[in-house]
Design a protein around this motif. Sequence first.
Motif, PDB file in Angstrom:
ATOM      1  N   VAL A  34       0.837  -1.205   0.000  1.00 45.13           N
ATOM      2  CA  VAL A  34       0.000   0.000   0.000  1.00 45.13           C
ATOM      3  C   VAL A  34       0.871   1.255   0.000  1.00 45.13           C
ATOM      4  O   VAL A  34       0.585   2.234  -0.709  1.00 45.13           O
ATOM      5  CB  VAL A  34      -0.945  -0.012   1.220  1.00 45.13           C
ATOM      6  CG1 VAL A  34      -1.639   1.334   1.378  1.00 45.13           C
ATOM      7  CG2 VAL A  34      -1.980  -1.119   1.076  1.00 45.13           C
ATOM      8  N   GLN A  35       1.948   1.243   0.783  1.00 47.51           N
ATOM      9  CA  GLN A  35       2.870   2.373   0.799  1.00 47.51           C
ATOM     10  C   GLN A  35       3.490   2.598  -0.578  1.00 47.51           C
ATOM     11  O   GLN A  35       3.638   3.739  -1.031  1.00 47.51           O
ATOM     12  CB  GLN A  35       3.975   2.120   1.834  1.00 47.51           C
ATOM     13  CG  GLN A  35       3.525   2.205   3.274  1.00 47.51           C
ATOM     14  CD  GLN A  35       3.323   3.635   3.729  1.00 47.51           C
ATOM     15  OE1 GLN A  35       4.005   4.550   3.286  1.00 47.51           O
ATOM     16  NE2 GLN A  35       2.369   3.829   4.627  1.00 47.51           N
ATOM     17  N   LEU A  71       2.212   1.725  -3.546  1.00 48.54           N
ATOM     18  CA  LEU A  71       1.200   2.218  -4.481  1.00 48.54           C
ATOM     19  C   LEU A  71       0.867   3.684  -4.228  1.00 48.54           C
ATOM     20  O   LEU A  71       0.534   4.425  -5.163  1.00 48.54           O
ATOM     21  CB  LEU A  71      -0.067   1.366  -4.365  1.00 48.54           C
ATOM     22  CG  LEU A  71       0.045  -0.089  -4.839  1.00 48.54           C
ATOM     23  CD1 LEU A  71      -1.252  -0.831  -4.563  1.00 48.54           C
ATOM     24  CD2 LEU A  71       0.398  -0.154  -6.318  1.00 48.54           C
ATOM     25  N   LYS A  72       0.973   4.114  -2.988  1.00 50.19           N
ATOM     26  CA  LYS A  72       0.621   5.488  -2.642  1.00 50.19           C
ATOM     27  C   LYS A  72       1.748   6.463  -2.952  1.00 50.19           C
ATOM     28  O   LYS A  72       1.509   7.548  -3.510  1.00 50.19           O
ATOM     29  CB  LYS A  72       0.258   5.562  -1.156  1.00 50.19           C
ATOM     30  CG  LYS A  72      -0.146   6.947  -0.688  1.00 50.19           C
ATOM     31  CD  LYS A  72      -0.519   6.929   0.786  1.00 50.19           C
ATOM     32  CE  LYS A  72      -0.926   8.320   1.258  1.00 50.19           C
ATOM     33  NZ  LYS A  72      -1.282   8.320   2.712  1.00 50.19           N
ATOM     34  N   HIS A  73       2.982   6.099  -2.604  1.00 55.76           N
ATOM     35  CA  HIS A  73       4.108   7.034  -2.728  1.00 55.76           C
ATOM     36  C   HIS A  73       5.027   6.729  -3.909  1.00 55.76           C
ATOM     37  O   HIS A  73       5.904   7.545  -4.212  1.00 55.76           O
ATOM     38  CB  HIS A  73       4.931   7.022  -1.437  1.00 55.76           C
ATOM     39  CG  HIS A  73       4.154   7.424  -0.220  1.00 55.76           C
ATOM     40  ND1 HIS A  73       3.818   8.734   0.054  1.00 55.76           N
ATOM     41  CD2 HIS A  73       3.634   6.679   0.791  1.00 55.76           C
ATOM     42  CE1 HIS A  73       3.136   8.787   1.187  1.00 55.76           C
ATOM     43  NE2 HIS A  73       3.004   7.557   1.656  1.00 55.76           N
ATOM     44  N   LYS A  74       4.880   5.570  -4.532  1.00 51.94           N
ATOM     45  CA  LYS A  74       5.647   5.168  -5.717  1.00 51.94           C
ATOM     46  C   LYS A  74       7.118   4.889  -5.411  1.00 51.94           C
ATOM     47  O   LYS A  74       7.663   3.874  -5.829  1.00 51.94           O
ATOM     48  CB  LYS A  74       5.547   6.235  -6.819  1.00 51.94           C
ATOM     49  CG  LYS A  74       4.119   6.580  -7.221  1.00 51.94           C
ATOM     50  CD  LYS A  74       3.356   5.377  -7.726  1.00 51.94           C
ATOM     51  CE  LYS A  74       1.935   5.742  -8.134  1.00 51.94           C
ATOM     52  NZ  LYS A  74       1.161   4.547  -8.559  1.00 51.94           N
ATOM     53  N   ILE A  75       7.778   5.797  -4.703  1.00 49.47           N
ATOM     54  CA  ILE A  75       9.206   5.627  -4.412  1.00 49.47           C
ATOM     55  C   ILE A  75       9.353   5.345  -2.919  1.00 49.47           C
ATOM     56  O   ILE A  75       9.368   6.261  -2.092  1.00 49.47           O
ATOM     57  CB  ILE A  75      10.004   6.879  -4.816  1.00 49.47           C
ATOM     58  CG1 ILE A  75       9.819   7.156  -6.303  1.00 49.47           C
ATOM     59  CG2 ILE A  75      11.484   6.703  -4.492  1.00 49.47           C
ATOM     60  CD1 ILE A  75      10.480   8.420  -6.776  1.00 49.47           C
ATOM     61  N   THR A  76       9.437   4.070  -2.579  1.00 56.12           N
ATOM     62  CA  THR A  76       9.519   3.660  -1.182  1.00 56.12           C
ATOM     63  C   THR A  76      10.737   2.796  -0.895  1.00 56.12           C
ATOM     64  O   THR A  76      10.936   2.389   0.251  1.00 56.12           O
ATOM     65  CB  THR A  76       8.252   2.880  -0.785  1.00 56.12           C
ATOM     66  OG1 THR A  76       8.116   1.735  -1.641  1.00 56.12           O
ATOM     67  CG2 THR A  76       7.017   3.755  -0.920  1.00 56.12           C
ATOM     68  N   ALA A 110       8.798   3.788  12.538  1.00 55.47           N
ATOM     69  CA  ALA A 110       9.878   2.811  12.668  1.00 55.47           C
ATOM     70  C   ALA A 110       9.371   1.385  12.490  1.00 55.47           C
ATOM     71  O   ALA A 110      10.079   0.532  11.942  1.00 55.47           O
ATOM     72  CB  ALA A 110      10.556   2.971  14.029  1.00 55.47           C
ATOM     73  N   TYR A 111       8.146   1.101  12.936  1.00 49.59           N
ATOM     74  CA  TYR A 111       7.644  -0.271  12.822  1.00 49.59           C
ATOM     75  C   TYR A 111       7.319  -0.647  11.378  1.00 49.59           C
ATOM     76  O   TYR A 111       7.085  -1.823  11.077  1.00 49.59           O
ATOM     77  CB  TYR A 111       6.411  -0.472  13.707  1.00 49.59           C
ATOM     78  CG  TYR A 111       5.182   0.300  13.284  1.00 49.59           C
ATOM     79  CD1 TYR A 111       4.268  -0.245  12.388  1.00 49.59           C
ATOM     80  CD2 TYR A 111       4.940   1.568  13.785  1.00 49.59           C
ATOM     81  CE1 TYR A 111       3.143   0.457  12.002  1.00 49.59           C
ATOM     82  CE2 TYR A 111       3.821   2.283  13.407  1.00 49.59           C
ATOM     83  CZ  TYR A 111       2.923   1.718  12.516  1.00 49.59           C
ATOM     84  OH  TYR A 111       1.811   2.426  12.132  1.00 49.59           O
ATOM     85  N   LEU A 112       7.323   0.340  10.474  1.00 50.37           N
ATOM     86  CA  LEU A 112       7.138   0.057   9.053  1.00 50.37           C
ATOM     87  C   LEU A 112       8.446   0.154   8.277  1.00 50.37           C
ATOM     88  O   LEU A 112       8.442   0.151   7.046  1.00 50.37           O
ATOM     89  CB  LEU A 112       6.112   1.018   8.446  1.00 50.37           C
ATOM     90  CG  LEU A 112       4.665   0.853   8.918  1.00 50.37           C
ATOM     91  CD1 LEU A 112       3.770   1.890   8.261  1.00 50.37           C
ATOM     92  CD2 LEU A 112       4.157  -0.550   8.614  1.00 50.37           C
TER      93      LEU A 112
END
Length: 250
Positions: free
Chosen positions: A145-146, A148-153, A176-178
């Motif tokens: 999900v991160q 798809l939302k931010h593209k550059i992770t 931090a937990y992610l």
Amino acid sequence: MSVTALSSSSSPAYFSASLCRKERLAAEVILRVWISRRNRNLFKLLKHAARAAEYCVTYQILRLVSPLEAELIRDPSMQCKIRFRFAGEEFPPFIVFKIFHHTGGYGNKYINGKRALNPSSEAAADACRLMGYRVYYDQMIRDEVQHLKHKITDIIDVATMKDYMQYISHLDETPAYLGGRDNHWRKLSLENVPRTMIMYDIINYAESGKLSSQLKKELSFLLCLPHNEEVQRRQLSIVTQSRYPSANFF
């Protein structure tokens, strides 16, 4: 013009309504000017507070927020710096701060489980057994999900300098937990400011609209234009000085 229209326009009721309308417009103009002046003065005070927080009382503020992080400021080998800025979508703005680490051009290595464990490795399988399938799958869904939302992770998504800056920003904002640094811009609230300083009164004035007696005394000098460095230093000193120098509240 007919006689009826002429008589109605010259009647006392017509002049009274016209006078009330002009008075209302004049009152609105005065109110807008007063609000504009009040907002400008408040913004000047907030600038003094932000400047004083960054250059004078950084350690005192961070000690109230996080004592462990405050020690980074006092450690010369870490070369940490706190930046303050304004944020918010409405006036008055609020002050936020963030810790920056200067590496001197050598960079640093941030280690977390997301980057250290390869998906197809035995360590990932062990992590799945220890975490449980439900928690492990939830973590995978959050990562997707991160992305798809931010593209550059992830570092593999970086292709340009703009992508790298976006990746670093995302890494700071992610908890931090992610797998992030959890080093986002944090709001400077009244609980983070020593009560013995006029800086506390300035932030309280921005939030509640109430002027303290001490701030009223120094208001004229704080709002004047600093024509030289001596005036600037004096203004910062007033914002950060303690009301009770002999008392040790913090």
